[in-house]
Design an enzyme around this catalytic site. Sequence first.
Site, mmCIF file in Angstrom:
data_model
loop_
_atom_site.group_PDB
_atom_site.id
_atom_site.type_symbol
_atom_site.label_atom_id
_atom_site.label_comp_id
_atom_site.label_asym_id
_atom_site.label_seq_id
_atom_site.Cartn_x
_atom_site.Cartn_y
_atom_site.Cartn_z
ATOM 1 N N PHE A 71 0.839 -1.198 0.000
ATOM 2 C CA PHE A 71 0.000 0.000 0.000
ATOM 3 C C PHE A 71 0.875 1.250 0.000
ATOM 4 C CE2 PHE A 71 -3.216 3.026 0.877
ATOM 5 C CZ PHE A 71 -4.417 2.444 0.504
ATOM 6 N N ASP A 72 1.723 1.380 1.010
ATOM 7 C CA ASP A 72 2.641 2.519 1.076
ATOM 8 C C ASP A 72 4.014 2.042 0.617
ATOM 9 O OD1 ASP A 72 4.002 4.837 1.586
ATOM 10 O OD2 ASP A 72 3.442 4.985 3.699
ATOM 11 N N THR A 93 6.932 -3.037 -1.677
ATOM 12 C CA THR A 93 8.261 -3.582 -1.886
ATOM 13 C C THR A 93 9.162 -2.528 -2.534
ATOM 14 O OG1 THR A 93 7.479 -5.854 -2.047
ATOM 15 C CG2 THR A 93 9.565 -5.366 -3.122
ATOM 16 N N ASN A 118 -3.842 -7.693 -9.117
ATOM 17 C CA ASN A 118 -2.891 -6.631 -9.464
ATOM 18 C C ASN A 118 -1.694 -7.228 -10.191
ATOM 19 O OD1 ASN A 118 -0.083 -6.136 -8.055
ATOM 20 N ND2 ASN A 118 -1.335 -7.236 -6.547
ATOM 21 N N ARG A 119 -1.140 -6.433 -11.090
ATOM 22 C CA ARG A 119 0.132 -6.758 -11.727
ATOM 23 C C ARG A 119 0.998 -5.495 -11.749
ATOM 24 N NH1 ARG A 119 -3.530 -7.790 -16.326
ATOM 25 N NH2 ARG A 119 -3.608 -5.970 -17.711
ATOM 26 N N GLY A 121 3.940 -4.779 -10.419
ATOM 27 C CA GLY A 121 5.325 -4.978 -10.841
ATOM 28 C C GLY A 121 6.348 -4.179 -10.048
ATOM 29 N N PHE A 122 6.145 -4.083 -8.719
ATOM 30 C CA PHE A 122 7.126 -3.417 -7.854
ATOM 31 C C PHE A 122 7.405 -1.986 -8.308
ATOM 32 C CE2 PHE A 122 9.514 -7.546 -6.391
ATOM 33 C CZ PHE A 122 8.448 -7.883 -5.599
ATOM 34 N N ASN A 184 11.070 -10.312 -0.108
ATOM 35 C CA ASN A 184 9.931 -10.709 -0.932
ATOM 36 C C ASN A 184 10.462 -11.557 -2.086
ATOM 37 O OD1 ASN A 184 7.677 -10.946 -2.550
ATOM 38 N ND2 ASN A 184 7.091 -8.795 -2.419
ATOM 39 N N SER A 187 6.332 -12.426 -5.165
ATOM 40 C CA SER A 187 5.409 -11.702 -6.036
ATOM 41 C C SER A 187 5.346 -12.402 -7.388
ATOM 42 C CB SER A 187 5.873 -10.260 -6.236
ATOM 43 O OG SER A 187 5.106 -9.649 -7.272
ATOM 44 N N ASN A 189 4.528 -10.941 -10.107
ATOM 45 C CA ASN A 189 4.545 -9.909 -11.147
ATOM 46 C C ASN A 189 5.930 -9.447 -11.571
ATOM 47 O OD1 ASN A 189 1.657 -9.789 -11.239
ATOM 48 N ND2 ASN A 189 1.717 -8.641 -9.314
ATOM 49 N N THR A 190 6.976 -10.070 -11.030
ATOM 50 C CA THR A 190 8.344 -9.841 -11.496
ATOM 51 C C THR A 190 8.847 -11.152 -12.067
ATOM 52 O OG1 THR A 190 8.832 -8.093 -9.885
ATOM 53 C CG2 THR A 190 10.709 -9.276 -10.813
ATOM 54 N N LYS A 222 8.822 -13.587 2.820
ATOM 55 C CA LYS A 222 7.421 -13.609 2.398
ATOM 56 C C LYS A 222 7.278 -14.618 1.265
ATOM 57 C CE LYS A 222 3.507 -10.619 1.307
ATOM 58 N NZ LYS A 222 3.044 -9.225 1.213
ATOM 59 N N ASN A 251 1.676 -14.260 0.021
ATOM 60 C CA ASN A 251 1.523 -13.260 -1.030
ATOM 61 C C ASN A 251 0.268 -13.570 -1.855
ATOM 62 O OD1 ASN A 251 2.264 -11.151 -2.890
ATOM 63 N ND2 ASN A 251 4.409 -11.548 -2.419
ATOM 64 N N THR A 252 0.093 -12.872 -2.960
ATOM 65 C CA THR A 252 -1.064 -13.101 -3.821
ATOM 66 C C THR A 252 -0.933 -14.451 -4.537
ATOM 67 O OG1 THR A 252 0.000 -11.890 -5.616
ATOM 68 C CG2 THR A 252 -1.498 -10.656 -4.183
#
Length: 300
Positions: A71-72, A93, A118-119, A121-122, A184, A187, A189-190, A222, A251-252
């Site tokens: 989120f942040d 991340t 979501n995708r 991608g950091f 992490n 994810s 998305n990477t 994670k 994670n997702t």
Amino acid sequence: MSREGVYRSFLRPLLFMLDPEAAHNLAMHFLASISTRPILLRSLRRFQPPPNPVTLFGVKFPNRVGLAAGFDKNGVALPAWAAMGFGFVEIGTVTARPQPGNPKPRIFRYPRQQALINRLGFNNDGADVVANRLRRWQERDLWPEVPVGINIGKSKTAELEHATADYLHSFRRLQRFADYIVLNVSSPNTPGLRSLQEAESLDMLLRGIQEENRMQKPILVKIAPDLSPDSFDDVVNVCGAHNVAAIIAANTTLDHGAIASDADQAGGLSGAPLREKSTRAIRTIVANSAIPVIGCGGIM
């Protein structure tokens, strides 16, 4: 009307009129603005939950509910999260190099399923910029009074064989600001990132981080909810061998079975459909290890 009623009847419908990422950015802009205004921060503190402290890996948390990474991402609203009552805040991340993330649109709502894909991608400002921002929070005496975790990941442009060096750059720049550091490796998305959960790759990464960990920061990992039973065992064994302080599960997910095929999108699924998978991951780790677990995903 209760605060929850105001949110559900007014604020949520307004936010849902916006594109998901636009709504997220609006919320972040609002909270970042509040974070620099002590008077407004004091007004948020009226909604603090009752104390329910717990101490884990030497860190005292005022309560058990924290803000997860994602989120942040850039640490722009640290004071606001603490004022809102979170027991800890995890930013990121963060990657060694700044990166814009994947092309938009890259967040998709599924209200009926209470889910998101979501995708992103950091997308983040990079370790150097984030470190300077965190230093400024400290210098302005606005550092939150709750533990701050920093979640770090691999830069998209870093080759997998150079992943440890990439993580180490972020670790060196950010460790002094963190109550704990999260690696992490999960994810979706990477490209290639989840391969870092394989025993040999995770062993190499954790060895490099712990050799550099002269400040003795708690190191967390994670993981993905989609691991096979054998892969869960491998992750737990490697984490135990390297004195990992806790595992964050999870994670997702890449399991999009809850989403109709004609509405599906590439990316990681979060929200209510993840609850069963993340809970199963927690049970598996707890049954096979004494490593503490921070539950993440599917919490509604």
